[in-house]
Design an enzyme around this catalytic site. Structure first.
Site, PDB file in Angstrom:
ATOM      1  N   LYS A  71      51.490  23.949 111.403  1.00  0.00           N
ATOM      2  CA  LYS A  71      52.078  25.069 110.655  1.00  0.00           C
ATOM      3  C   LYS A  71      52.919  26.026 111.504  1.00  0.00           C
ATOM      4  CE  LYS A  71      48.637  25.609 106.977  1.00  0.00           C
ATOM      5  NZ  LYS A  71      47.818  26.615 106.291  1.00  0.00           N
ATOM      6  N   ASP A 107      50.542  30.749 101.440  1.00  0.00           N
ATOM      7  CA  ASP A 107      49.111  31.077 101.513  1.00  0.00           C
ATOM      8  C   ASP A 107      48.839  32.527 101.114  1.00  0.00           C
ATOM      9  OD1 ASP A 107      48.161  28.586 102.294  1.00  0.00           O
ATOM     10  OD2 ASP A 107      48.439  29.006 104.424  1.00  0.00           O
TER      11      ASP A 107
END
Ligand code: ATR
Length: 285
Positions: A71, A107
């Site tokens: 990520k 997220d």
């Protein structure tokens, strides 16, 4: 002769990838809306991450999800990232717009949507305590800060990491009082006494271990949120439930970060209930 219309491929890159629940959830959504899309998992060794990202352009994939451990590193291979992704320093969703790869972090919005689905209607009167200062912790902090949370305390084993978040975020989010707390009993007790929302963003609780939190000090009526969803009830959630607190695990956050991604790739409203059913079936079958 019947022409073949190219399918819109969305990938997920992780290492390992077998555990991912996203393919089942996303493909259920694509099927529900009759979209010519498919979502495919790929196990991408970190040494090939750059090649895998380049392949998104070469193969004209619609986009991708990026998961552990890629990520953060993925950012250097993208053409553009959103403000949320920049603040968090991590990308979990990519969209390919005519060869331009744009990185998002869904997220934080997914986390706030999960809190809303757990009954939180406003944030500007809430004192939150976030445990953890890694990628998940930063995503929680950005989500809460953008929702104008009243007061945010970041507690972490390595205090310096929490301090760095505070230093990076305080100028951008002046409405919220942000402070740092060590993972130490007396400081935590004080923080918990005034806390309306306690969030564990660490992976502690996945195995049999648990954070040593003086949970009995937590303010009455507080919601306890654990980003861990496997097991469905960590020791933290069980203890909190015994004390009468409302509890919520991280599966709805996984759902809503995926809903954001679905809508970015397809530009259509996601069939949330269908995706949720598919996700919960595969997670807790
Ligand atoms: P993620 O991206 O999932 O947040 P990460 O960036 O590796 O993962 O961050 C893990 C977080 O969990 C960190 O805040 C870490 O604390 P440190 O910064 O002190 O390492 C926290 N963490 C992991 N194991 C822990 C443990 N046993 N007790 C307390 N905190 C822990």
């Amino acid at each position: 002769m019947k022409k073949t219309s190219a399918v819109n491929v969305v990938a997920i890159f992780g290492f390992p990838i077998e555990h991912s629940l996203s393919p089942v959830m996303q493909n259920a959504g694509f099927r529900e809306l009759n979209l010519n899309y498919t979502y495919v998992p790929f196990c991408v060794n970190p040494i090939y991450l750059k090649d895998a990202i380049t392949a998104l352009r070469a193969l004209n994939f619609k986009g991708a999800n990026i998961t552990v451990p890629h990520k953060e590193e993925v950012i250097e291979y993208l053409d553009e990232i959103t403000e949320d992704a920049f603040l968090i320093g991590a990308v979990n969703t990519i969209v390919n717009v005519d060869g331009r790869l744009i990185g998002y972090n869904t997220d934080c919005k997914g986390f706030v949507s999960a809190l809303k689905s757990a009954g939180i209607t406003r944030f500007d009167n809430i004192n939150a305590l976030v445990i953890g200062a890694g990628g998940a912790g930063k995503a929680a902090c950005v989500g809460l800060l953008k929702a104008n949370i009243k007061n945010l305390i970041i507690a972490n084993r390595t205090v310096r990491k929490a301090e760095l978040i505070l230093e990076n975020f305080k100028k951008s989010f002046e409405k919220t009082k942000i402070s740092v707390c060590p993972l130490e009993e007396n400081s935590l007790k004080t923080a918990l006494e005034n806390c309306d929302l306690l969030i564990n963003t660490t992976s502690v609780g996945m195995q049999n271990e648990s954070l040593a939190l003086p949970i009995e000090s937590l303010k009455k009526g507080a919601l306890v949120y654990d980003m861990v969803y496997n097991p469905p009830k960590t020791k933290l959630l069980k203890d909190a439930e015994k004390l009468g607190h409302k509890i919520e695990n991280g599966l709805n956050m996984l759902l809503y970060q995926g809903v954001e991604g679905f809508e970015i790739w397809t530009k259509k409203k996601a069939p949330v209930q269908v995706m949720k059913q598919a996700l919960f079936d595969v997670a807790y079958k």
